[in-house]
Motif scaffolding. Structure first.
Motif, PDB file in Angstrom:
ATOM      1  N   VAL A 217       0.503  -1.466   0.261  1.00  0.00           N
ATOM      2  CA  VAL A 217       0.037  -0.217   0.392  1.00  0.00           C
ATOM      3  C   VAL A 217       0.829   1.582   0.201  1.00  0.00           C
ATOM      4  O   VAL A 217       1.709   1.514   1.172  1.00  0.00           O
ATOM      5  N   ILE A 218       0.174   2.392  -1.057  1.00  0.00           N
ATOM      6  CA  ILE A 218       0.911   3.126  -1.271  1.00  0.00           C
ATOM      7  C   ILE A 218       0.230   4.744  -0.471  1.00  0.00           C
ATOM      8  O   ILE A 218      -0.682   4.456  -1.332  1.00  0.00           O
ATOM      9  N   LEU A 219       1.112   5.489  -0.410  1.00  0.00           N
ATOM     10  CA  LEU A 219      -0.133   6.209  -0.087  1.00  0.00           C
ATOM     11  C   LEU A 219       0.425   7.776  -0.830  1.00  0.00           C
ATOM     12  O   LEU A 219       1.772   8.074  -0.087  1.00  0.00           O
ATOM     13  N   ASP A 220      -0.273   8.694  -1.482  1.00  0.00           N
ATOM     14  CA  ASP A 220       0.242  10.062  -1.473  1.00  0.00           C
ATOM     15  C   ASP A 220      -0.160  11.068  -0.270  1.00  0.00           C
ATOM     16  O   ASP A 220      -1.179  10.675   0.255  1.00  0.00           O
ATOM     17  N   TRP A 221       1.211  11.198  -0.210  1.00  0.00           N
ATOM     18  CA  TRP A 221       1.273  12.816   0.706  1.00  0.00           C
ATOM     19  C   TRP A 221       1.954  13.931   0.698  1.00  0.00           C
ATOM     20  O   TRP A 221       2.809  13.982  -0.471  1.00  0.00           O
ATOM     21  N   VAL A 222       1.026  15.081   1.004  1.00  0.00           N
ATOM     22  CA  VAL A 222       1.625  16.081   0.851  1.00  0.00           C
ATOM     23  C   VAL A 222       2.334  16.841   1.339  1.00  0.00           C
ATOM     24  O   VAL A 222       1.441  17.777   2.925  1.00  0.00           O
ATOM     25  N   PRO A 223       3.612  17.283   1.833  1.00  0.00           N
ATOM     26  CA  PRO A 223       4.238  18.147   2.986  1.00  0.00           C
ATOM     27  C   PRO A 223       4.337  19.232   2.086  1.00  0.00           C
ATOM     28  O   PRO A 223       5.286  20.172   2.430  1.00  0.00           O
ATOM     29  N   ALA A 224       3.584  19.735   0.875  1.00  0.00           N
ATOM     30  CA  ALA A 224       4.593  20.443   0.785  1.00  0.00           C
ATOM     31  C   ALA A 224       3.435  22.177   0.781  1.00  0.00           C
ATOM     32  O   ALA A 224       3.738  23.559   0.428  1.00  0.00           O
ATOM     33  N   HIS A 225       1.990  21.634   0.689  1.00  0.00           N
ATOM     34  CA  HIS A 225       0.667  23.109   0.584  1.00  0.00           C
ATOM     35  C   HIS A 225      -0.389  22.625   1.221  1.00  0.00           C
ATOM     36  O   HIS A 225      -0.023  21.261   1.738  1.00  0.00           O
ATOM     37  N   PHE A 226      -0.906  23.340   1.947  1.00  0.00           N
ATOM     38  CA  PHE A 226      -2.171  23.545   2.535  1.00  0.00           C
ATOM     39  C   PHE A 226      -2.973  24.170   1.941  1.00  0.00           C
ATOM     40  O   PHE A 226      -2.990  25.300   1.821  1.00  0.00           O
ATOM     41  N   PRO A 227      -4.887  24.119   2.132  1.00  0.00           N
ATOM     42  CA  PRO A 227      -5.820  24.747   2.164  1.00  0.00           C
ATOM     43  C   PRO A 227      -6.130  26.126   2.847  1.00  0.00           C
ATOM     44  O   PRO A 227      -5.454  25.885   3.968  1.00  0.00           O
ATOM     45  N   THR A 228      -6.888  27.515   2.231  1.00  0.00           N
ATOM     46  CA  THR A 228      -6.180  28.211   3.088  1.00  0.00           C
ATOM     47  C   THR A 228      -7.780  28.392   4.043  1.00  0.00           C
ATOM     48  O   THR A 228      -8.098  28.850   5.152  1.00  0.00           O
ATOM     49  N   ASP A 229      -8.490  27.099   3.910  1.00  0.00           N
ATOM     50  CA  ASP A 229     -10.226  27.222   4.605  1.00  0.00           C
ATOM     51  C   ASP A 229      -9.616  27.328   6.014  1.00  0.00           C
ATOM     52  O   ASP A 229      -8.859  27.496   7.435  1.00  0.00           O
ATOM     53  N   SER A 230     -10.902  28.415   6.100  1.00  0.00           N
ATOM     54  CA  SER A 230     -10.073  28.990   8.124  1.00  0.00           C
ATOM     55  C   SER A 230     -10.342  27.944   9.096  1.00  0.00           C
ATOM     56  O   SER A 230      -9.570  28.502   9.925  1.00  0.00           O
ATOM     57  N   HIS A 231     -11.075  27.099   9.123  1.00  0.00           N
ATOM     58  CA  HIS A 231     -11.320  25.809   9.819  1.00  0.00           C
ATOM     59  C   HIS A 231      -9.857  25.077  10.038  1.00  0.00           C
ATOM     60  O   HIS A 231     -10.140  24.335  11.396  1.00  0.00           O
ATOM     61  N   GLY A 232      -9.103  25.260   8.716  1.00  0.00           N
ATOM     62  CA  GLY A 232      -7.350  24.516   9.156  1.00  0.00           C
ATOM     63  C   GLY A 232      -6.089  24.777   9.766  1.00  0.00           C
ATOM     64  O   GLY A 232      -6.534  25.753  10.865  1.00  0.00           O
TER      65      GLY A 232
END
Length: 724
Positions: A329-344
């Motif tokens: 099992v391989i998972l794509d993983w995103v450590p580069a950026h994240f969305p601007t949603d206010s709850h995040g």
């Protein structure tokens, strides 16, 4: 006797939810005569009493906002009896419990070196002094106050403000009687005294189904990691790694176009993977993401699987079932950026905490996302903790790191005046490079055998060199250059391919500079790019013949393999994340033929050492025919370990049947045609060599012997010498 009267400003700060140290005022406090005094803040309560073994001791209302206090009978455990306008509740007092995070935890969190951060921060059920509840902990060093809110306290941030542990800037509280399944968020008072939009927990193991944004207390204490994948022989570079890339929500849909649950997905996907012969499945990011159209590449919940498909334990069970079937099992993983949603994560405590403050460093213009500040040790700890969480807690076998190129260069996709140079004046992002090296070292140490795979589209040196040797430490790198060059070649009408011969050949110039994986990923079948079969030129027959020849070329080319779902059935339309694949196409022979070919290619790739054992070694490949531009013919040998048979691959990339085409081989005798993409069982015209050809005894192409071959139009054939 009561303690000294609280200053009015302290009372006002407390009842207005502005006090930064609620534990200094609430809960048991020393009275003037040394006897305990109890103070509680319960807005909306009409009466409160402390219940001990000696009975009930009513508390007096001392402030209309719900501040109650009074003597606490003896020094004994107590509970609160609360009258909510006629509804009586009995509960333990959160402010009767001391701090739970130990000094070592605080030190490691402050240093950004806590390897079990996912079990330290976040929400974790536990029992304290015989009382069941949940410990909450969150990093928000610049906040003036942080509270846990939920239905259990009417979403009132005044009810459960947390204790600040000053060193690492972590807030914590133990809430009794709160257990798994409880929905919660954090209410944060920013440095200016403003209340931010409610925040989801960055370390939550479970989240609500979107569009709801709450975090959920998960049963972290009882979570059982999946059984591991049985060990495979040899280093990964010598293994036959063939990856099927899957978007979990759209591979197959249920009735009414609903997404399958993790359990339903396992019931259908696992038999398919084993039947097709793939060694691994790679999921597009399963981490919690607020917008389904991002396909998971704008995640907010780096520790929780997407909720729509089921609870975390069901995803863990899917991993275990895949392992039981022998599938990694391989998972794509995103450590580069994240969305601007206010709850995040955006301005989590009212400041640029996880992101850079300067938009030239902290805002990604292409994706309208925020960029992690990887120069901050706590942010690195958050992300490395996430990587370890998926590898250890969920037992996945590899992480494919998304958008590595965007991490490596400060000027990535920016104009000359829109970026900030590094301390040496250069464009390299030294903090990201250091982070990726640290990540690879830690995974190598803690998770031996687990893989890191880079989606990296530039010529950055040493991506798959060990970090201790100056590289980034990845195990494999997606060969984006090979993908672009070969797809561009295949998209051309065959009559023009002779002028672009290097489109096929150029990849071998650098094929062994890194350990490569050949990707035909989701990125090639979205945003108006159409489908794989749609890229192929010619009439319908030629399109299928081109795709069969191309896939056979890919499976025999040096490098591990990755194919996005739908490519193996030659789906005509572009992938849509809101629809199932067009499985009905398999009722048509050409589509079923492509699927059968991919299945057989996987089997041959696995069974023939020459096709996989030296994928990453220059000695595992030799050109035989490289210069036949006019006929668009290529021939090469794949060479396995000593004592194993070679494989000869011949590609004819024009629709012309070529008779008597001589190709040199290193061995005489009979050669068996083990793959012919033009075979009738794959939907071809069934031209070829009848399954067998005998060496002519004449040297050719610098080799001792040669074969006189028939090359079907738009085909790839593979031959191996017969034993004896």
């Amino acid at each position: 006797m009561a303690p000294a009267t609280l200053p009015p400003e302290a009372v006002a700060a407390l009842v207005e939810g502005r006090h930064g140290d609620p534990f200094a005022l609430l809960g048991p406090q020393p009275g003037a005569d040394g006897k305990p005094w109890l103070r509680v803040l319960l807005p909306g309560a009409t009466a409160v009493a402390a219940i001990t073994a000696d009975g009930a001791a009513p508390l007096a209302l001392t402030h209309a906002a719900g501040l109650f206090e009074g003597p606490l009978p003896a020094d004994k455990p107590y509970r609160l009896r609360i009258d909510w306008s006629g509804t009586v509740q009995e509960a333990a007092d959160a402010y009767s419990f001391g701090p739970l995070l130990g000094e070592l935890d605080l030190h490691l969190l402050g240093e950004g070196a806590h390897r079990d951060i996912g079990r330290t921060l976040g929400a974790h059920p536990m029992t304290v002094d015989g009382v069941s509840g949940t410990r909450f902990a969150v990093w928000a060093p610049n906040a003036r106050r942080v509270s846990v809110v939920g239905d259990f306290n009417g979403w009132d941030g005044r009810r459960n403000p947390m204790r600040l542990r000053h060193g690492p800037g972590v807030w914590e509280i133990f809430l009794p009687d709160i257990g798994p399944g409880t929905i919660y968020k954090y209410e944060v008072l920013d440095p200016n005294g403003a209340i931010l939009p409610l925040k989801a927990d960055p370390f939550a193991w479970q989240a609500e189904v979107a569009p709801a944004t709450g975090s959920i207390v998960a049963d972290t204490a009882g979570f059982r990691p999946p059984a591991p994948l049985p060990a495979r022989s040899g280093p990964p570079a010598s293994q036959p790694i063939s990856v099927y890339e899957v978007h979990a929500g759209s591979w197959m849909r249920g009735d009414g176009n609903r997404e399958l649950s993790w359990e339903e997905l396992g019931d259908r996907l696992i038999p398919y993977l084993t039947g097709m012969g793939f060694s691994h499945v790679e999921f597009l990011p399963v981490m919690v993401h607020p917008f389904g159209g991002s396909w998971g590449y704008q995640p907010l919940g780096q520790y929780a699987p997407q909720a729509a498909l089921g609870p975390p334990e069901h995803f863990a069970r899917l991993v275990e079932r895949l392992h039981e079937a022998g599938i990694g099992v391989i998972l794509d993983w995103v450590p580069a950026h994240f969305p601007t949603d206010s709850h995040g994560l955006a301005r989590f405590d009212g400041t640029a905490l996880y992101e850079h403050a300067d938009p030239r460093e902290g805002f990604h213009q292409d994706w309208n996302t925020l960029i992690y500040n990887l120069g901050r040790r706590e942010v690195r700890n958050f992300l490395i903790g996430s990587a370890l969480h998926w590898l250890e807690t969920y037992g996945v076998d590899a992480l494919r790191v998304d958008a590595v190129a965007s991490m490596l260069y400060r000027d990535y996709s920016r104009k000359h005046d829109e970026w900030v140079p590094n301390i040496h004046g250069g464009r390299e992002n030294l903090e990201s490079i250091s982070f990726l090296q640290e990540l690879s070292r830690i995974i190598e140490e803690r998770c031996p055998g687990k893989l890191l795979i880079a989606e990296e589209s530039t010529a950055f040196p040493g991506v798959t060199r060990r970090a201790d040797e100056g590289g980034l430490g990845f195990d494999f790198k997606w060969n984006m250059g090979w993908m672009h060059d070969t797809l561009h070649y295949m998209e051309m009408e065959p009559v023009y391919r002779q002028y672009h011969h290097d489109g096929i050949a150029f990849g071998l110039v650098y094929a062994f500079s890194e350990r490569f994986m050949l990707p035909l990923s989701h990125d090639e079948v979205v945003h108006g790019k159409g489908s794989l079969i749609g890229k192929m030129p010619g009439d319908d027959w030629q399109k299928f013949a081109n795709l069969r020849a191309y896939l056979s070329f890919m499976w025999t080319h040096p490098g591990k393999k990755l194919l996005f779902m739908g490519g193996e059935i030659a789906q005509h339309r572009e992938w849509n994340h809101d629809r199932s694949l067009d499985w009905h196409l398999l009722d048509q022979a050409p589509h079923a033929g492509i699927q059968r070919l991919v299945r057989d290619l996987n089997r041959l790739y696995r069974d023939i050492p020459a096709l996989h054992a030296r994928d990453c070694e220059e000695g595992g490949f030799r050109w035989v025919v490289l210069d036949d531009r006019q006929n668009s013919v290529f021939a090469y040998l794949r060479l396995g370990p000593e004592g194993t048979a070679p494989a000869l691959v011949v590609c004819n990339m024009t629709p012309v049947l070529r008779q008597g085409y001589r190709v040199g081989v290193p061995l005489g005798g009979s050669w068996r045609e083990i793959v012919n993409s033009d075979a009738a069982i794959y939907g071809g015209a069934n031209n070829g060599n009848g399954g067998m050809v005998h060496a002519a005894g004449a040297a050719s192409h610098g080799l001792e012997d040669s074969l006189d071959l028939q090359l079907p139009g738009l085909s790839t054939i593979v031959l191996t010498p017969m034993e004896g």
